[in-house]
Scaffold this active site. Structure first.
Site, PDB file in Angstrom:
ATOM      1  N   ASP A 400       0.848  -1.194   0.000  1.00 48.43           N
ATOM      2  CA  ASP A 400       0.000   0.000   0.000  1.00 48.43           C
ATOM      3  C   ASP A 400       0.887   1.250   0.000  1.00 48.43           C
ATOM      4  OD1 ASP A 400      -2.283   1.535   0.208  1.00 48.43           O
ATOM      5  OD2 ASP A 400      -2.344   1.414   2.394  1.00 48.43           O
ATOM      6  N   GLU A 403       2.421   4.919  -4.125  1.00 46.76           N
ATOM      7  CA  GLU A 403       2.349   5.810  -5.324  1.00 46.76           C
ATOM      8  C   GLU A 403       3.680   6.528  -5.571  1.00 46.76           C
ATOM      9  OE1 GLU A 403       0.057   5.575  -2.925  1.00 46.76           O
ATOM     10  OE2 GLU A 403      -1.209   4.304  -4.174  1.00 46.76           O
ATOM     11  N   ASP A 478      -9.056   3.841  -1.953  1.00 49.77           N
ATOM     12  CA  ASP A 478      -9.945   4.304  -0.879  1.00 49.77           C
ATOM     13  C   ASP A 478     -11.256   4.889  -1.408  1.00 49.77           C
ATOM     14  OD1 ASP A 478      -7.970   3.421   0.766  1.00 49.77           O
ATOM     15  OD2 ASP A 478      -7.158   5.420   1.180  1.00 49.77           O
TER      16      ASP A 478
HETATM   17  C1  GLC Z   1      -4.644   3.299   2.936  1.00 52.46           C
HETATM   18  C2  GLC Z   1      -5.161   2.093   2.164  1.00 52.46           C
HETATM   19  C3  GLC Z   1      -6.197   1.372   2.975  1.00 52.46           C
HETATM   20  C4  GLC Z   1      -5.586   0.959   4.318  1.00 52.46           C
HETATM   21  C5  GLC Z   1      -5.049   2.182   5.046  1.00 52.46           C
HETATM   22  C6  GLC Z   1      -4.311   1.815   6.311  1.00 52.46           C
HETATM   23  O1  GLC Z   1      -5.630   4.233   3.088  1.00 52.46           O
HETATM   24  O2  GLC Z   1      -5.672   2.459   0.919  1.00 52.46           O
HETATM   25  O3  GLC Z   1      -6.681   0.260   2.284  1.00 52.46           O
HETATM   26  O4  GLC Z   1      -6.539   0.327   5.104  1.00 52.46           O
HETATM   27  O5  GLC Z   1      -4.153   2.877   4.203  1.00 52.46           O
HETATM   28  O6  GLC Z   1      -3.254   0.961   6.073  1.00 52.46           O
END
Ligand code: GLC
Length: 797
Positions: A400, A403, A478
């Site tokens: 995650d 980007e 998200d």
């Molecule tokens: C980001 C991710 C989400 C995750 C969060 C905490 O917002 O997109 O899926 O739960 O981080 O790790």
């Protein structure tokens, strides 16, 4: 695009040097154009105005494509150079180097408007490289990855610059992924253009000027692949050949996944697992979000909340659950933390141009960031999974914030001057930004694969670049618990699928905010047909497990997830087709029948695989909807009604169902409902036979569902062909592969036949009467799994 004064254009072509598979053209003002035949259907165009080409390197290509193998036929007229393959002809104007592309029948497919041009950028020493093409009459556009906008891209402008977009909306641009690939479709034909440039790129589809489509990048080369094909689907396959496909995922990947930010202790996770089994809601994977870590330090465990991760993961495994955990790129700045110290001592973290380490804020506070574009760093990163995968036994990893996302800065990412290795082509973040997430998932994939062996790896990532499908699945980020987002989810997954990424899914129910029961159920029903079926939510807006919406919600959620488990053999086969041929798992209707103009703007309906057409309900309080069926005959999956395609229908649909249609002539395999993949020993396989009027093929691919035995031939590929005749319905089976399916019989369930057959023949012999089983409501034909041919016969009037 602005008409800027410092825009420059190629002059007249002075020279064309021809080689077997490429041609190099030089213009009067020093522009060079290299045209290369990658295959008969794929031409590559590379331009430079700098007097030299950069070292040829791409993260997108899967390395298997070969050049120097395909030859052009080259010719010349007074005004043009001609480069021909058996299916494609490029005509390059001697006057200004503009290109027109034709198919073998001489139909114009694509044509330069201004063609290649550039703007100087003295600050960077690099040019802004641009291409503008004529938008032909009635031309439409598709592709471009995760854009949350209408499937048909015409009249819109987009950019690729991976961005953390918490709670994005319909039409938010850019989002997390960067996939500079699109399709053009018009009445003479179709094509694909892949602009392999990792700088920030822009695409304008006849938006600024009605008859012009253009694309450009803030640096690097004008370097694009033109892909020809008789259909959009064939172009998708060729794009997949160019940029790759993933390995077959383990079968459990296609089961149901449950996630939340966060299941914050071992106890909580055990409770979730127990609840699934107690309520008999099937589930294969549970996720750990950032709170499992010790102070958000990657590759560590919270000592109190997860005191014995190995025991926890083992216990879950024994109940049929795989555990997947998140790993972000940010490494907490803390010299007492081994990962940070090692990365620091070895110089693995990203730096500014003058040397200082770059620090950015993410969940752990200040972090350093590995430069995943450097092979040594990827190797080091891969080794970090020895503990999580090799020792603790996690089955997959979730990447995650790659980007990369940085908190509390307006740009949401690294400063542009940050340095990257780019696999030995040192550059700034301007060039590496869009591949950072892809290279992170590549490194993680290598580590998970190594330590999960002999099992297959599972990866999920938020950011990626074209070609990143080779390493990881993606989810759409998200999103929000709104009906509009359900629409967005549907479009995004279809679009990702035609853009090379088939292993995709959304946060079911929405990540932020809380869905109503109805919204959650409608979303889950759509998720049944998305390759990745995962509920995820930010956790602070209420519970989002399938039991969080009351008794009725539990029933409905169970029903949806059970359907998913029944369809597993079909979904796995569809995935196999993607891995084998590059055929997208999800197919928008225009990819199903592009000759039918009605499909060009349809975006709610889609096909999942060869035989199932799905049309989600996307609005509240809807117990029916209008929908379009492509040409041909279709069966309503829920009540076997035969429906005619090529027109719209109105269908009543209660909350417990999603409209699904089966193509007449299809054979659809079903598993029994299992609580998790591999729970049951299969004694037979249900094959649902939907009567068709013309010969048709259906397929079934099976293997052990995990491991690499299939690479050694331990798989079973079954090709069924139905041959409808007067008074007779013949089905042949051609099996290949060395794997023996665990069951010995098929149960054939007949749909759309007026009556039970009078006679059944198996491999040319009359079948024993007990092969036709009539057990109360259930009528089926029991036939051996290894049949070559069966015939169902009715008396001819
Ligand atoms: C980001 C991710 C989400 C995750 C969060 C905490 O917002 O997109 O899926 O739960 O981080 O790790």
């Amino acid at each position: 695009m602005h008409q800027l004064l410092n825009e420059h254009f190629p002059g007249a072509v002075m020279r064309c040097e021809k080689a077997n598979d490429h041609a190099l053209l030089s213009t009067q003002n020093g522009v060079m154009l290299r045209v290369e035949a990658i295959t008969d259907h794929v031409l590559r165009f590379r331009y430079t105005a700098k007097g030299y080409f950069e070292k040829d390197f791409s993260y997108a290509l899967d390395g298997k494509h070969r050049s120097g193998f395909n030859a052009f036929e080259q010719g010349e007229t007074a005004s043009h150079y001609l480069l021909k393959t058996p299916v494609l002809e490029a005509r390059i104007s001697k006057e200004d180097a503009k290109i027109s592309l034709f198919d073998a029948a001489g139909n114009l497919l694509n044509e330069d408007e201004k063609g290649f041009h550039w703007e100087e950028n003295p600050q960077q020493g690099d040019n802004i490289v641009k291409m503008s093409k004529r938008s032909l009459t009635g031309e439409h556009y598709y592709g471009l990855g995760d854009k949350p906008s209408n499937l048909n891209l015409r009249d819109r402008r987009f950019q690729n610059w991976g961005t953390d977009q918490y709670g994005f909306a319909k039409d938010t641009d850019p989002l997390y992924r960067n996939i500079p690939f699109y399709y053009g479709l018009h009445k003479q034909g179709c094509y694909g253009i892949f602009f392999d440039n990792s700088f920030r790129t822009f695409f304008d589809f006849a938006s600024e000027r009605k008859n012009v489509t253009s694309f450009w990048a803030e640096g690097g080369e004008m370097n694009y692949y033109f892909i020809a094909g008789s259909s959009l689907l064939n172009i998708a396959r060729r794009y997949a050949r160019l940029t790759g496909v993933p390995e077959l995922p383990p079968l459990w990947t296609l089961g149901y996944h449950q996630c939340k930010w966060s299941y914050a202790s071992a106890e909580e996770l055990r409770g979730i697992a127990e609840r699934f089994r107690a309520l008999r809601i099937p589930c294969d994977a549970l996720y750990l979000d950032i709170d499992y870590m010790d102070g958000f330090r990657c590759f560590t465990w919270h000592p109190e909340n997860f005191p014995d991760p190995k025991a926890l993961v083992g216990e879950l495994e024994s109940q049929g659950f795989k555990t997947v955990a998140i790993i972000d790129p940010g490494i907490k700045v803390d010299m007492d933390y081994a990962v940070c110290r090692e990365g620091f001592e070895n110089g693995y973290f990203c730096t500014y141009a003058d040397g200082p380490l770059y620090k950015g804020q993410v969940w752990p506070g200040e972090c350093y960031f590995p430069d995943f574009t450097r092979p040594a760093v990827r190797n080091w990163w891969a080794e970090q999974f020895k503990g999580l995968i090799g020792e603790v036994g996690l089955a997959g990893i979730w990447n995650d914030m790659n980007e990369p996302a940085i908190m509390e800065v307006p740009t949401k990412t690294f400063p542009l001057e940050i340095r990257h290795d780019y696999d030995g082509h040192p550059c700034s973040h301007r060039k590496a930004h869009n591949v950072y997430g892809m290279q992170m998932s590549r490194a993680s994939f290598a580590g998970v694969k190594k330590y999960a062996y002999p099992n297959r790896p599972f990866l999920i990532t938020r950011s990626s670049y074209a070609g990143g499908q080779r390493y990881s699945s993606v989810w759409t980020g998200d999103n929000v618990a709104t009906w509009e987002h359900l629409w967005v989810a549907n479009v995004q997954c279809q679009r990702l699928s035609i853009s090379g990424f088939s292993l995709v899914g959304t946060d079911i129910g929405g990540f932020t905010e809380h869905p109503s029961m109805e919204l959650y159920i409608r979303w889950l029903q759509l998720g049944v047909f998305h390759p990745l079926m995962r509920t995820h939510s930010s956790g602070d807006h209420g519970e989002q497990e399938p039991w969080s919406f009351g008794e009725e919600g539990i029933e409905l959620a169970r029903k949806a997830i059970e359907l998913r488990y029944r369809l597993l053999p079909y979904l796995y086969t569809t995935f196999y087709q993607y891995v084998e041929e590059g055929t997208p798992f999800l197919r928008p209707l225009v990819f199903v029948d592009q000759e039918d103009r009605n499909t060009w703007f349809r975006q709610d309906e889609f096909m999942a695989g060869d035989s199932l057409l799905v049309c989600p309900i996307l609005e509240p309080n809807r117990l029916g909807r209008r929908l379009y069926l492509p040409r041909g005959l279709w069966y309503d999956y829920h009540n076997q009604t035969l429906m005619e395609g090529g027109k719209e229908h109105y269908l009543e649909i209660p909350l417990e169902r999603i409209p699904i249609f089966v193509r007449a002539g299809a054979i659809l395999p079903h598993y029994p409902v299992q609580q998790y993949v591999g729970e049951k020993n299969l004694e037979y396989l249900d094959l649902h036979v939907y009567r068709g009027e013309i010969p048709q093929d259906s397929y079934l691919y099976e293997d052990q569902g995990d491991g690499y035995g299939y690479e050694e031939g331990a798989y079973a590929h079954k090709a069924f062909k139905v041959l409808p005749q007067k008074g007779k319905y013949r089905i042949t089976q051609h099996r290949s592969g060395k794997w023996q399916s665990p069951y010995r019989h098929y149960r054939l369930h007949l749909h759309g036949f007026e009556s039970a057959p009078e006679r059944l023949e198996i491999n040319g012999e009359p079948a024993p009467p007990e092969a036709m089983v009539n057990s109360g409501e259930d009528f089926y034909l029991q036939v051996p799994e290894n049949f070559h041919q069966i015939s169902l016969r009715w008396p001819v009037a």
